[in-house]
Scaffold this active site. Structure first.
Site, mmCIF file in Angstrom:
data_model
loop_
_atom_site.group_PDB
_atom_site.id
_atom_site.type_symbol
_atom_site.label_atom_id
_atom_site.label_comp_id
_atom_site.label_asym_id
_atom_site.label_seq_id
_atom_site.Cartn_x
_atom_site.Cartn_y
_atom_site.Cartn_z
ATOM 1 N N TRP A 85 0.826 -1.215 0.000
ATOM 2 C CA TRP A 85 0.000 0.000 0.000
ATOM 3 C C TRP A 85 0.856 1.259 0.000
ATOM 4 O O TRP A 85 1.863 1.330 0.705
ATOM 5 C CB TRP A 85 -0.821 -0.003 1.288
ATOM 6 C CG TRP A 85 -1.418 1.326 1.643
ATOM 7 C CD1 TRP A 85 -0.824 2.332 2.355
ATOM 8 C CD2 TRP A 85 -2.719 1.787 1.312
ATOM 9 N NE1 TRP A 85 -1.679 3.397 2.493
ATOM 10 C CE2 TRP A 85 -2.850 3.081 1.862
ATOM 11 C CE3 TRP A 85 -3.794 1.231 0.604
ATOM 12 C CZ2 TRP A 85 -4.016 3.828 1.725
ATOM 13 C CZ3 TRP A 85 -4.957 1.985 0.471
ATOM 14 C CH2 TRP A 85 -5.058 3.262 1.020
ATOM 15 N N MET A 86 0.454 2.281 -0.763
ATOM 16 C CA MET A 86 1.060 3.609 -0.582
ATOM 17 C C MET A 86 -0.015 4.672 -0.467
ATOM 18 O O MET A 86 -1.072 4.567 -1.072
ATOM 19 C CB MET A 86 2.033 3.965 -1.705
ATOM 20 C CG MET A 86 1.422 4.484 -2.986
ATOM 21 S SD MET A 86 2.656 5.225 -4.095
ATOM 22 C CE MET A 86 2.950 6.784 -3.267
ATOM 23 N N ASP A 110 0.385 9.113 0.917
ATOM 24 C CA ASP A 110 1.012 10.416 0.640
ATOM 25 C C ASP A 110 2.474 10.357 0.177
ATOM 26 O O ASP A 110 3.280 9.620 0.751
ATOM 27 C CB ASP A 110 1.051 11.274 1.912
ATOM 28 C CG ASP A 110 -0.230 11.252 2.694
ATOM 29 O OD1 ASP A 110 -1.214 10.711 2.212
ATOM 30 O OD2 ASP A 110 -0.220 11.790 3.814
ATOM 31 N N TRP A 170 -4.152 0.107 4.065
ATOM 32 C CA TRP A 170 -3.471 1.002 5.001
ATOM 33 C C TRP A 170 -3.155 0.227 6.280
ATOM 34 O O TRP A 170 -3.952 -0.590 6.735
ATOM 35 C CB TRP A 170 -4.359 2.219 5.294
ATOM 36 C CG TRP A 170 -3.628 3.280 6.054
ATOM 37 C CD1 TRP A 170 -2.864 4.270 5.512
ATOM 38 C CD2 TRP A 170 -3.570 3.445 7.470
ATOM 39 N NE1 TRP A 170 -2.326 5.037 6.515
ATOM 40 C CE2 TRP A 170 -2.738 4.563 7.725
ATOM 41 C CE3 TRP A 170 -4.119 2.761 8.547
ATOM 42 C CZ2 TRP A 170 -2.462 5.012 9.012
ATOM 43 C CZ3 TRP A 170 -3.841 3.205 9.838
ATOM 44 C CH2 TRP A 170 -3.014 4.313 10.054
ATOM 45 N N PHE A 182 4.200 8.616 10.231
ATOM 46 C CA PHE A 182 3.265 9.359 9.385
ATOM 47 C C PHE A 182 4.021 10.393 8.537
ATOM 48 O O PHE A 182 5.234 10.554 8.639
ATOM 49 C CB PHE A 182 2.206 10.047 10.254
ATOM 50 C CG PHE A 182 1.012 9.162 10.573
ATOM 51 C CD1 PHE A 182 1.053 7.788 10.414
ATOM 52 C CD2 PHE A 182 -0.178 9.727 11.037
ATOM 53 C CE1 PHE A 182 -0.050 6.988 10.702
ATOM 54 C CE2 PHE A 182 -1.280 8.945 11.336
ATOM 55 C CZ PHE A 182 -1.228 7.578 11.167
ATOM 56 N N SER A 183 3.248 11.130 7.759
ATOM 57 C CA SER A 183 3.826 11.998 6.726
ATOM 58 C C SER A 183 4.742 13.091 7.269
ATOM 59 O O SER A 183 4.629 13.491 8.429
ATOM 60 C CB SER A 183 2.700 12.645 5.922
ATOM 61 O OG SER A 183 2.131 11.672 5.087
ATOM 62 N N TRP A 231 -13.992 -0.264 6.388
ATOM 63 C CA TRP A 231 -14.821 -1.456 6.237
ATOM 64 C C TRP A 231 -14.976 -1.872 4.778
ATOM 65 O O TRP A 231 -15.577 -2.876 4.488
ATOM 66 C CB TRP A 231 -16.196 -1.212 6.867
ATOM 67 C CG TRP A 231 -16.912 -0.028 6.289
ATOM 68 C CD1 TRP A 231 -17.730 -0.021 5.216
ATOM 69 C CD2 TRP A 231 -16.855 1.314 6.760
ATOM 70 N NE1 TRP A 231 -18.196 1.246 4.975
ATOM 71 C CE2 TRP A 231 -17.689 2.084 5.914
ATOM 72 C CE3 TRP A 231 -16.199 1.946 7.818
ATOM 73 C CZ2 TRP A 231 -17.860 3.457 6.094
ATOM 74 C CZ3 TRP A 231 -16.383 3.306 7.979
ATOM 75 C CH2 TRP A 231 -17.200 4.049 7.135
HETATM 76 C C1 FRU Z 1 -3.065 12.058 4.701
HETATM 77 C C2 FRU Z 1 -2.748 11.352 6.005
HETATM 78 C C3 FRU Z 1 -1.800 12.197 6.835
HETATM 79 C C4 FRU Z 1 -1.092 11.174 7.672
HETATM 80 C C5 FRU Z 1 -0.990 10.003 6.730
HETATM 81 C C6 FRU Z 1 -1.073 8.652 7.390
HETATM 82 O O1 FRU Z 1 -3.453 11.199 3.682
HETATM 83 O O2 FRU Z 1 -3.930 11.071 6.694
HETATM 84 O O3 FRU Z 1 -2.424 13.224 7.565
HETATM 85 O O4 FRU Z 1 0.155 11.607 8.103
HETATM 86 O O5 FRU Z 1 -2.034 10.138 5.791
HETATM 87 O O6 FRU Z 1 -0.787 7.622 6.495
#
Ligand code: FRU
Length: 490
Positions: free
Chosen positions: A39-40, A42, A66, A104-105, A300
């Site tokens: 999965w990818m 951001d 995710w 996270f990002s 879901w």
């Molecule tokens: C945006 C987001 C960011 C978060 C990341 C988690 O798509 O929700 O706010 O850092 O994805 O994967």
């Protein structure tokens, strides 16, 4: 071996097997960046560093859904051809080790020759997620070490909330600045920090926020200078069709406030989110966005048709960002994409009617097409293209000249059909143009000279390869039409 290295090695071993299984997927993109498997979401840490473009991205190597976020990593000489590198970050520490969190990002900077990443560690405490800002750096641009003093920003400020993520860092007048997305009382915010060394950060206040008109939480804020102005981009939550907003205005470093003047959309598509920009050696500002979105795949659901192929998510094409005289932005495909062009079709000055006109571009699955309609010879109310079509399926990209709208109809596109998306368009002047870029499962559309853009995903069948010019409510006159087959880029 430390825990981070152990987690990275485990993820690499898993990916080695998973990528073999995912290699043959029929929806795999031919010329857009996508993960080898898994999965990818951001794009993260975009930077032009030591003569190469570096791209990091939110990555779950273990499944095409995710999950605990890693940072995938790739480099490119030209933004088009990408080399996959070892995974840069894996969840491993108390501040970022969480199944529904992780790394996270965030963004990347060149800190005196060390490629340095600033990301949000998302951990768990008492059943809720805790978001802090963390550092990792590398001497060789490949192997990243988390800073032993993490987190470097351990708590959100009184102006923010537990939604406190996605730091974008830049340097100005010898100081580091970070803008971080947050929210409070249902209003999205961008918070500003300053640091001398990337380690000790001082909170400077709210850079900008929603006045109730711009969403409840701002994800992935990005701020950058362009001409004598600044642009603030972000992905607002709770703003309907508007997924990627930009504001143009002034940034006052003295007060730490951004004053907005104009506003627009980076992209009106259903699948364009969390764009991040970088400045490269040529002075250009480039934006890359995740060619997907959260709306159609809540937890879901099944995360869409590519899940069966062992992957999910790709990036939209690299686009340049330019400021126009009226304070609006124009986005154009990066010129490097021209290196993907193959066989070409060029037609000029012709008319067609209700039955349309058939076109050919490569195998009909991966191409670029630009058509310029002559308004004076056109009586139709709508003009445009039918893509990936057959008896059974079709995707329509239309300019609604009467209502001044760009219309994307994927209600009969194939699997995961997604209805109709419309946005307002200027459609000014004696000619109006429509430019589309098609890959295995995505369509990116530009009109108004790049001031109106829309990106959507479609999942047609293999045999859906027809392309037609179409019109409704009259006839259409084309001034010029140019089309190339595109790719592949690997
Ligand atoms: C945006 C987001 C960011 C978060 C990341 C988690 O798509 O929700 O706010 O850092 O994805 O994967």
């Amino acid at each position: 071996m430390d825990e981070h290295r152990a987690r990275l090695e485990r993820a690499e071993r898993f990916l080695d097997e998973a990528k073999k299984a995912a290699a043959e997927g029929r929806y795999r993109q031919r010329w857009h960046f996508m993960p080898q498997a898994g999965w990818m979401n951001d794009p993260n840490g975009l930077i032009f560093f030591k003569g190469e473009y570096h791209l990091f991205y939110q990555f779950n190597p273990y499944a095409p859904v995710w999950g605990a976020m890693h940072w995938g990593h790739a480099t490119s000489p030209d933004l088009v051809h990408w080399n996959h590198l070892p995974i840069a970050l894996a969840p491993s520490e108390p501040y970022d080790d969480f199944e529904r969190g992780g790394c996270f990002s965030g963004s990347a900077v060149d800190d005196g020759g060390r490629l340095t990443l600033i990301y949000t560690g998302t951990a768990e405490s008492g059943g809720s997620s805790v978001q802090t800002q963390c550092l990792a750096s590398s001497g060789n641009g490949i192997d990243f070490w988390k800073y032993s003093g993490n987190p470097v920003i351990g708590h959100f400020p009184a102006d923010g909330s537990a939604d406190f993520r996605d730091p974008k860092v830049w340097k100005h007048d010898g100081s580091w600045y970070a803008v971080i997305g947050s929210s409070q009382d249902g209003r999205g915010k961008a918070l500003l920090y300053r640091s001398a060394d990337l380690k000790a950060w001082e909170y400077r206040g709210v850079l900008a926020q929603s006045d109730g008109d711009l969403g409840t939480m701002w994800e992935c804020p990005d701020i950058f200078p362009i001409g004598d102005k600044y642009v603030l981009m972000f992905s607002p939550m709770g703003l309907g069709d508007r997924k990627t907003v930009y504001l143009v205005g002034d940034l006052d470093y003295g007060t730490g406030k951004f004053h907005r003047e104009t506003m627009g959309e980076v992209d009106w598509g259903c699948e364009y989110y969390a764009p991040q920009t970088l400045a490269d050696g040529s002075g250009r500002r480039i934006v890359l966005g995740w060619q997907n979105g959260w709306d159609w795949m809540p937890w879901w659901r099944d995360f869409g048709p590519t899940r069966e192929e062992g992957w999910c998510g790709s990036l939209a094409m690299p686009r340049t960002v330019e400021l126009e005289g009226d304070g609006r932005l124009a986005f154009s495909p990066a010129k490097e994409l021209e290196s993907l062009r193959g066989n070409r079709l060029h037609l000029e000055d012709f008319s067609y009617g209700a039955s349309g006109r058939e076109l050919e571009a490569g195998d009909g699955k991966s191409f670029e097409l630009e058509v310029e309609f002559d308004r004076s010879g056109t009586t139709a109310e709508t003009v445009g293209l039918m893509l990936r079509c057959s008896e059974k399926h079709r995707t329509l990209v239309l300019l609604d000249l009467k209502n001044r709208e760009l219309v994307f109809d994927r209600s009969a596109s194939g699997r995961q059909a997604g209805g109709v998306r419309r946005c307002r368009a200027e459609l000014k002047g004696g000619t109006v143009s429509l430019r589309v870029f098609v890959d295995s499962c995505s369509v990116e559309v530009f009109t108004d000279g790049g001031r109106t853009v829309m990106s959507n995903n479609i999942y047609p069948d293999d045999g859906d390869t027809g392309i037609r010019l179409v019109c409704g409510g009259g006839g259409a006159r084309v001034k010029s039409l140019r089309c190339w087959e595109l790719g592949p880029s690997r």
